[in-house]
Design a protein around this motif. Structure first.
Motif, mmCIF file in Angstrom:
data_model
loop_
_atom_site.group_PDB
_atom_site.id
_atom_site.type_symbol
_atom_site.label_atom_id
_atom_site.label_comp_id
_atom_site.label_asym_id
_atom_site.label_seq_id
_atom_site.Cartn_x
_atom_site.Cartn_y
_atom_site.Cartn_z
ATOM 1 N N TRP A 58 52.802 64.261 37.454
ATOM 2 C CA TRP A 58 52.666 65.026 36.222
ATOM 3 C C TRP A 58 52.059 66.396 36.501
ATOM 4 C CZ3 TRP A 58 48.777 67.511 33.705
ATOM 5 C CH2 TRP A 58 49.019 67.902 32.377
ATOM 6 N N ALA A 59 51.035 66.433 37.345
ATOM 7 C CA ALA A 59 50.337 67.693 37.611
ATOM 8 C C ALA A 59 51.259 68.719 38.261
ATOM 9 C CB ALA A 59 49.120 67.438 38.491
ATOM 10 N N THR A 60 52.047 68.297 39.238
ATOM 11 C CA THR A 60 52.930 69.248 39.909
ATOM 12 C C THR A 60 54.096 69.671 39.029
ATOM 13 O OG1 THR A 60 54.054 67.366 40.971
ATOM 14 C CG2 THR A 60 52.329 68.472 42.230
ATOM 15 N N GLU A 61 54.420 68.875 38.017
ATOM 16 C CA GLU A 61 55.505 69.248 37.097
ATOM 17 C C GLU A 61 55.015 70.167 35.984
ATOM 18 O OE1 GLU A 61 58.680 67.221 33.936
ATOM 19 O OE2 GLU A 61 57.488 65.947 35.275
ATOM 20 N N HIS A 62 53.806 69.929 35.474
ATOM 21 C CA HIS A 62 53.343 70.637 34.285
ATOM 22 C C HIS A 62 52.331 71.740 34.565
ATOM 23 C CE1 HIS A 62 55.276 68.005 31.295
ATOM 24 N NE2 HIS A 62 55.071 67.036 32.166
ATOM 25 N N LEU A 63 51.773 71.775 35.741
ATOM 26 C CA LEU A 63 50.813 72.814 36.091
ATOM 27 C C LEU A 63 51.297 73.552 37.336
ATOM 28 C CD1 LEU A 63 47.525 70.710 35.751
ATOM 29 C CD2 LEU A 63 48.420 72.345 34.075
ATOM 30 N N PHE B 212 50.218 52.286 32.856
ATOM 31 C CA PHE B 212 48.826 52.331 32.417
ATOM 32 C C PHE B 212 48.692 53.275 31.226
ATOM 33 C CE2 PHE B 212 44.434 54.070 32.835
ATOM 34 C CZ PHE B 212 43.744 52.883 32.618
ATOM 35 N N ALA B 213 48.019 52.796 30.174
ATOM 36 C CA ALA B 213 47.841 53.577 28.947
ATOM 37 C C ALA B 213 46.512 54.316 29.024
ATOM 38 C CB ALA B 213 47.888 52.676 27.722
ATOM 39 N N ALA B 214 46.539 55.499 29.580
ATOM 40 C CA ALA B 214 45.329 56.300 29.744
ATOM 41 C C ALA B 214 45.057 57.134 28.501
ATOM 42 C CB ALA B 214 45.458 57.212 30.960
ATOM 43 N N ARG B 215 43.794 57.354 28.231
ATOM 44 C CA ARG B 215 43.417 58.299 27.181
ATOM 45 C C ARG B 215 43.646 59.722 27.676
ATOM 46 N NH1 ARG B 215 37.422 56.234 26.609
ATOM 47 N NH2 ARG B 215 37.838 55.988 28.838
ATOM 48 N N PRO B 216 43.713 60.703 26.774
ATOM 49 C CA PRO B 216 43.976 62.087 27.200
ATOM 50 C C PRO B 216 42.974 62.566 28.249
ATOM 51 C CG PRO B 216 44.184 61.903 24.828
ATOM 52 C CD PRO B 216 43.617 60.593 25.308
ATOM 53 N N ALA B 217 43.471 63.359 29.169
ATOM 54 C CA ALA B 217 42.640 63.957 30.213
ATOM 55 C C ALA B 217 42.111 65.306 29.736
ATOM 56 C CB ALA B 217 43.447 64.138 31.489
ATOM 57 N N SER B 218 41.034 65.739 30.350
ATOM 58 C CA SER B 218 40.549 67.108 30.178
ATOM 59 C C SER B 218 40.816 67.864 31.470
ATOM 60 C CB SER B 218 39.051 67.137 29.860
ATOM 61 O OG SER B 218 38.801 66.727 28.535
ATOM 62 N N ILE B 219 41.320 69.082 31.342
ATOM 63 C CA ILE B 219 41.711 69.846 32.524
ATOM 64 C C ILE B 219 41.012 71.201 32.499
ATOM 65 C CG2 ILE B 219 43.629 70.850 33.814
ATOM 66 C CD1 ILE B 219 45.452 68.802 32.446
ATOM 67 N N TYR B 220 40.284 71.475 33.571
ATOM 68 C CA TYR B 220 39.658 72.786 33.745
ATOM 69 C C TYR B 220 40.552 73.633 34.630
ATOM 70 C CZ TYR B 220 36.801 76.462 35.791
ATOM 71 O OH TYR B 220 36.332 77.676 36.221
ATOM 72 N N VAL B 221 40.839 74.869 34.191
ATOM 73 C CA VAL B 221 41.568 75.826 35.025
ATOM 74 C C VAL B 221 40.674 77.049 35.229
ATOM 75 C CG1 VAL B 221 43.881 75.062 34.443
ATOM 76 C CG2 VAL B 221 42.745 76.712 32.961
ATOM 77 N N ILE C 146 41.320 72.375 28.725
ATOM 78 C CA ILE C 146 42.356 71.925 27.798
ATOM 79 C C ILE C 146 42.394 70.398 27.792
ATOM 80 C CG2 ILE C 146 43.732 73.985 28.257
ATOM 81 C CD1 ILE C 146 45.675 72.064 29.783
ATOM 82 N N GLU C 147 43.062 69.860 26.814
ATOM 83 C CA GLU C 147 43.303 68.417 26.745
ATOM 84 C C GLU C 147 44.789 68.172 26.920
ATOM 85 O OE1 GLU C 147 43.459 65.801 22.985
ATOM 86 O OE2 GLU C 147 41.399 65.580 23.705
ATOM 87 N N ALA C 148 45.134 67.120 27.647
ATOM 88 C CA ALA C 148 46.545 66.819 27.865
ATOM 89 C C ALA C 148 46.741 65.316 28.026
ATOM 90 C CB ALA C 148 47.068 67.542 29.099
ATOM 91 N N ASP C 149 47.830 64.810 27.466
ATOM 92 C CA ASP C 149 48.222 63.428 27.695
ATOM 93 C C ASP C 149 48.966 63.349 29.028
ATOM 94 O OD1 ASP C 149 47.384 61.942 25.324
ATOM 95 O OD2 ASP C 149 48.791 63.218 24.238
ATOM 96 N N ASP D 87 45.430 75.513 25.104
ATOM 97 C CA ASP D 87 46.523 74.573 24.885
ATOM 98 C C ASP D 87 47.351 74.471 26.159
ATOM 99 O OD1 ASP D 87 49.628 74.250 23.842
ATOM 100 O OD2 ASP D 87 48.155 73.073 22.698
ATOM 101 N N LEU D 88 47.891 73.273 26.424
ATOM 102 C CA LEU D 88 48.644 73.062 27.654
ATOM 103 C C LEU D 88 49.802 74.040 27.778
ATOM 104 C CD1 LEU D 88 49.216 71.412 30.215
ATOM 105 C CD2 LEU D 88 50.532 69.827 28.800
ATOM 106 N N SER D 89 50.466 74.349 26.678
ATOM 107 C CA SER D 89 51.615 75.258 26.739
ATOM 108 C C SER D 89 51.221 76.630 27.269
ATOM 109 C CB SER D 89 52.256 75.398 25.354
ATOM 110 O OG SER D 89 51.331 75.953 24.427
ATOM 111 N N ASP D 90 49.956 77.011 27.090
ATOM 112 C CA ASP D 90 49.494 78.302 27.607
ATOM 113 C C ASP D 90 49.460 78.315 29.131
ATOM 114 O OD1 ASP D 90 49.084 79.087 24.995
ATOM 115 O OD2 ASP D 90 46.958 78.542 25.001
ATOM 116 N N LEU D 91 49.383 77.139 29.744
ATOM 117 C CA LEU D 91 49.244 77.061 31.195
ATOM 118 C C LEU D 91 50.549 76.746 31.894
ATOM 119 C CD1 LEU D 91 45.924 75.010 31.383
ATOM 120 C CD2 LEU D 91 46.231 77.466 31.108
ATOM 121 N N GLU D 92 51.595 76.392 31.129
ATOM 122 C CA GLU D 92 52.863 76.023 31.732
ATOM 123 C C GLU D 92 53.788 77.216 31.944
ATOM 124 O OE1 GLU D 92 54.016 72.950 28.891
ATOM 125 O OE2 GLU D 92 53.825 71.474 30.493
#
Length: 377
Positions: free
Chosen positions: A223-228, A128-137, A117-120, A83-88
């Protein structure tokens, strides 16, 4: 049933069959029809007939339709493991002046593999209305201290879904294998949506079809530099993709070289396409006027590279040796990149326009990417 077949056939004829079909597709189609007739008339060999029909559909998809996975064809979202919260959650970072591996020692508690993980990722600037991204860490992200890792943005083909890189492209396996060779280090990989919908084709630019370029070059990095917890220094970031995604990676890299100074163009075209050039211009900018053609030229990668030089940019061009449609275009883009001062290299792999080329291409370029992204030396 017959009406559905008729509609699908018309769609394929008008949008997919610009070139002659490979012989294997023709043979598969004939076999499917014969088996269907036998099963209907005699009621025998149902299982065998079904197998042949499914195999024929697979051949047709591989050469014509282009869905790399069943999940992509069905529009399924990717399966996520965290889950994204686990990585923040903030943790201590290891920051190195040189390549990260020089100052990194893997902690004993580091897991052997990474997570997906999946993240909006919203588009507040682009709209732009993008579908959720998949993120590998990678493993080096899932520990304390955590390495200050760069970001690799990956894009899919069209039609497509981010799940294509995760499932058909075996992304986690590729990255885990790289990480295992480098003390758990690998880039954070964001498989982003550059389409909006599976069948959409916004041509990776800012236009009436959607502001994809601004989404990838402004919204996503913010978004990436703010949330990851990733390196905010984008000179170590990279962007890549296959087919539509390869074209998009090249387009974005040459128009935003400070954000993506490294790119991986796998089986990409030499310019964005949505039918003929006239149709592409009209789709993006409303008509085929001189003004619209100028707007299109301003974002077409060959034109951009002909007008500028890129001394700090490096790119890899990889394509299937049997990809008769895309191989000449990829090579043309490579030649233009070299002429523009890009540190580029070109490679052909066995195969055509399929994941049999795209997944190995990423795997084979990872050591080069590792150096360019200052992970390794």
């Amino acid at each position: 049933m017959y009406r559905w077949v008729h509609d699908v056939a018309l769609d394929v004829v008008h949008t997919r069959l610009d070139d002659a079909l490979p012989a294997v597709v023709t043979v598969a189609a004939v076999a499917a029809v014969l088996c269907w007739l036998v099963v209907r008339r005699r009621g025998i060999a149902v299982v065998a007939g079904a197998v042949v029909v499914l195999a024929s559909i697979a051949q047709f998809n591989a050469h014509v339709v282009g869905y790399p996975t069943l999940a992509a064809a069905l529009g399924h979202p990717p399966v996520v493991d965290a889950d994204l919260s686990d990585l923040e959650d903030p943790t201590h970072l290891v920051v190195a002046d040189g390549p990260i591996q020089e100052g990194w020692t893997a902690p004993r508690s580091m897991p052997p593999v990474g997570d997906v993980i999946e993240a909006d990722i919203p588009g507040p600037v682009s709209g732009f209305a993008a579908r959720p991204a998949s993120i590998y860490v990678p493993p080096a992200y899932l520990t304390d201290p955590r390495a200050d890792l760069p970001v690799l943005v990956l894009l899919t083909g069209q039609p497509g879904h981010v799940v294509d890189w995760i499932e058909g492209g075996h992304l986690a396996r590729t990255m885990d294998t790289f990480a295992a060779r480098h003390d758990g280090l690998a880039p954070v990989v964001i498989v982003a949506d550059g389409l909006g919908e599976a069948e959409a084709n916004p041509m990776c630019m800012d236009s009436e079809l959607g502001n994809v370029f601004t989404y990838l070059s402004v919204d996503l990095p913010a978004w990436a530099t703010e949330h990851l917890q990733v390196s905010p220094d984008t000179k170590n970031w990279a962007i890549g993709g296959y087919s539509y995604g390869g074209t998009c990676a090249l387009q974005t890299a040459v128009r935003a070289p400070a954000t993506y100074p490294t790119f991986l163009d796998i089986s990409g075209e030499d310019e964005p396409r949505r039918g003929s050039r006239e149709e592409s211009v009209a789709a993006a900018f409303g008509d085929d006027s001189e003004r619209s053609r100028q707007l299109f030229d301003d974002v077409a990668p060959l034109t951009v590279m002909s007008r500028n030089t890129f001394p700090g940019t490096a790119g890899a061009f990889v394509v299937g040796a049997e990809d008769d449609e895309f191989r000449p275009q990829t090579h043309r883009a490579f030649d233009a990149a070299v002429a523009a001062g890009i540190d580029a290299h070109y490679l052909e792999l066995p195969g055509g326009h399929s994941m049999d080329v795209w997944a190995p291409a990423l795997e084979g370029e990872m050591e080069w990417l590792g150096v360019r992204m200052r992970l390794t030396d």
